[in-house]
Design an enzyme around this catalytic site. Sequence first.
Site, PDB file in Angstrom:
ATOM      1  N   LYS A  69      50.863  31.719  43.244  1.00 47.02           N
ATOM      2  CA  LYS A  69      50.044  32.489  44.177  1.00 47.02           C
ATOM      3  C   LYS A  69      49.206  31.554  45.054  1.00 47.02           C
ATOM      4  O   LYS A  69      48.703  30.542  44.559  1.00 47.02           O
ATOM      5  CB  LYS A  69      49.107  33.371  43.342  1.00 47.02           C
TER       6      LYS A  69
ATOM      7  N   LYS B  17      39.241  32.117  31.316  1.00 41.90           N
ATOM      8  CA  LYS B  17      38.088  31.383  31.863  1.00 41.90           C
ATOM      9  C   LYS B  17      37.335  30.640  30.776  1.00 41.90           C
ATOM     10  O   LYS B  17      36.715  29.622  31.058  1.00 41.90           O
ATOM     11  CB  LYS B  17      37.149  32.332  32.618  1.00 41.90           C
TER      12      LYS B  17
ATOM     13  N   LYS C 183      42.544  29.636  46.723  1.00 45.38           N
ATOM     14  CA  LYS C 183      41.581  28.716  47.334  1.00 45.38           C
ATOM     15  C   LYS C 183      41.168  27.612  46.373  1.00 45.38           C
ATOM     16  O   LYS C 183      40.591  26.623  46.775  1.00 45.38           O
ATOM     17  CB  LYS C 183      40.361  29.474  47.853  1.00 45.38           C
TER      18      LYS C 183
HETATM   19  P1  AMP Z   1      40.497  35.812  43.999  1.00 46.02           P
HETATM   20  O1  AMP Z   1      40.135  35.002  45.187  1.00 46.02           O
HETATM   21  O2  AMP Z   1      41.625  35.201  43.240  1.00 46.02           O
HETATM   22  O3  AMP Z   1      39.328  36.187  43.137  1.00 46.02           O
HETATM   23  O4  AMP Z   1      41.109  37.174  44.540  1.00 46.02           O
HETATM   24  C1  AMP Z   1      40.387  38.261  45.046  1.00 46.02           C
HETATM   25  C2  AMP Z   1      41.393  39.330  45.462  1.00 46.02           C
HETATM   26  O5  AMP Z   1      42.136  38.890  46.622  1.00 46.02           O
HETATM   27  C3  AMP Z   1      42.459  39.618  44.400  1.00 46.02           C
HETATM   28  O6  AMP Z   1      42.062  40.626  43.517  1.00 46.02           O
HETATM   29  C4  AMP Z   1      43.664  40.023  45.240  1.00 46.02           C
HETATM   30  O7  AMP Z   1      43.600  41.387  45.576  1.00 46.02           O
HETATM   31  C5  AMP Z   1      43.520  39.227  46.518  1.00 46.02           C
HETATM   32  N1  AMP Z   1      44.321  38.001  46.533  1.00 46.02           N
HETATM   33  C6  AMP Z   1      43.940  36.759  46.141  1.00 46.02           C
HETATM   34  N2  AMP Z   1      44.912  35.855  46.330  1.00 46.02           N
HETATM   35  C7  AMP Z   1      45.964  36.537  46.839  1.00 46.02           C
HETATM   36  C8  AMP Z   1      47.290  36.159  47.247  1.00 46.02           C
HETATM   37  N3  AMP Z   1      47.728  34.903  47.188  1.00 46.02           N
HETATM   38  N4  AMP Z   1      48.097  37.127  47.725  1.00 46.02           N
HETATM   39  C9  AMP Z   1      47.660  38.401  47.804  1.00 46.02           C
HETATM   40  N5  AMP Z   1      46.458  38.815  47.446  1.00 46.02           N
HETATM   41  C10 AMP Z   1      45.595  37.907  46.963  1.00 46.02           C
END
Ligand code: AMP
Length: 343
Positions: A208, A126, A211
């Site tokens: 992955k 970051k 968003k």
């Molecule tokens: P983030 O939005 O990247 O901060 O993700 C928050 C949490 O959501 C992560 O710690 C994962 O557990 C889950 N997560 C985010 N993106 C994915 C994805 N593409 N597939 C599965 N789990 C996800």
Amino acid sequence: MEEKIITPENAQPEKKKKILSCIQPSGIPTLGNYLGALKNWKLLSDEFDSAFAVADLHAITVRQDPKKLRQQITEVFALLLAIGLDPEKSIIFIQSQVPAHAQLAWILNCYTQFGEMARMTQFKDKSQSHADNVNVGLFSYPVLMAADILLYQADLVPVGADQKQHLEIARDIASRFNGIYGKTFTIPDPYIGKQGARVMSLHDPTKKMSKSDPNPKSFISVFDEPNTIMKKIRSAVTDSEGGVYYGEGKEGINNLMGIYSCCTGLTMEQIEKDFAGKGYGDFKNAVGEAVVEELRPVRERYNMLMKDQAYLMDMAAKGAETASRIADRTLHKAMKKCGFIVK
Ligand code: AMP
Ligand code: TRP
């Protein structure tokens, strides 16, 4: 010693383990967040004593527009209720409404070494992607996360693999504090969900689903309308082979099969059997419909909740009150051990 015979009359129900997890209010969560994290929270809340929070204090480690942040905090809080978490059973709250988080974080900062924070991979990433704002909050973010966890004496913390390093630091900080002052905090264990729940980008299935992807067709938002979901799934990248089976070089189909399996509960083998001899068009329609049905109740409840802001804010205040009661107990214990005079 005489052996104690457990009968239904004298059996102590085993104390439920405590879990806590938080989600940052940084944009509308995706199908990946839902299948990979939020859906599990709902299942875990049936089994454990649970607390879930919107980690809004974490969100300002990168610059936020205040109006947008306020909106996103409300949206994510509504989402926690919309996925079926029950405020009667779980503590559901907004982090910044429970002052103990910032207070304990300060104390724990003084029991964390600079070198420990400097090797956090998320900080390194970051500080590169936000090179113009490498603030001290971004640096000590894992300490705030440790405070979140330790305040509730959580035994288990459901997190994605990307947060595992932060959880290890929380364990280290807790052990260090306990080592100096005697047992104050429960040492938390990570609870990593099933591997199968990793959802990949619809546009580039080697990445992955996220968003923050600049291509909106690469992800499905939990609030997408049915026709948008169908369109996005139909345009998902696949391969030229044409068979619905799991295999190497078929990342697009593997991903759609994973999504379909999460939504329907079918195994990969069952999916292969059901779609033997059928084309990708049929399969994509089935996946799209399964995703629509999976997200429909969430979206409908969410839309209803968002119409009643007074109710939402009331639920947040109640959640914060319950959370504060528990959090203050731990905070005061830690403060006394350090030598502060607690009112
Ligand atoms: P983030 O939005 O990247 O901060 O993700 C928050 C949490 O959501 C992560 O710690 C994962 O557990 C889950 N997560 C985010 N993106 C994915 C994805 N593409 N597939 C599965 N789990 C996800
Ligand atoms: N850092 C986590 C994330 O970005 C969110 C978070 C904050 C969290 N505090 C937490 C997760 C405590 C688990 C426990 O996803």
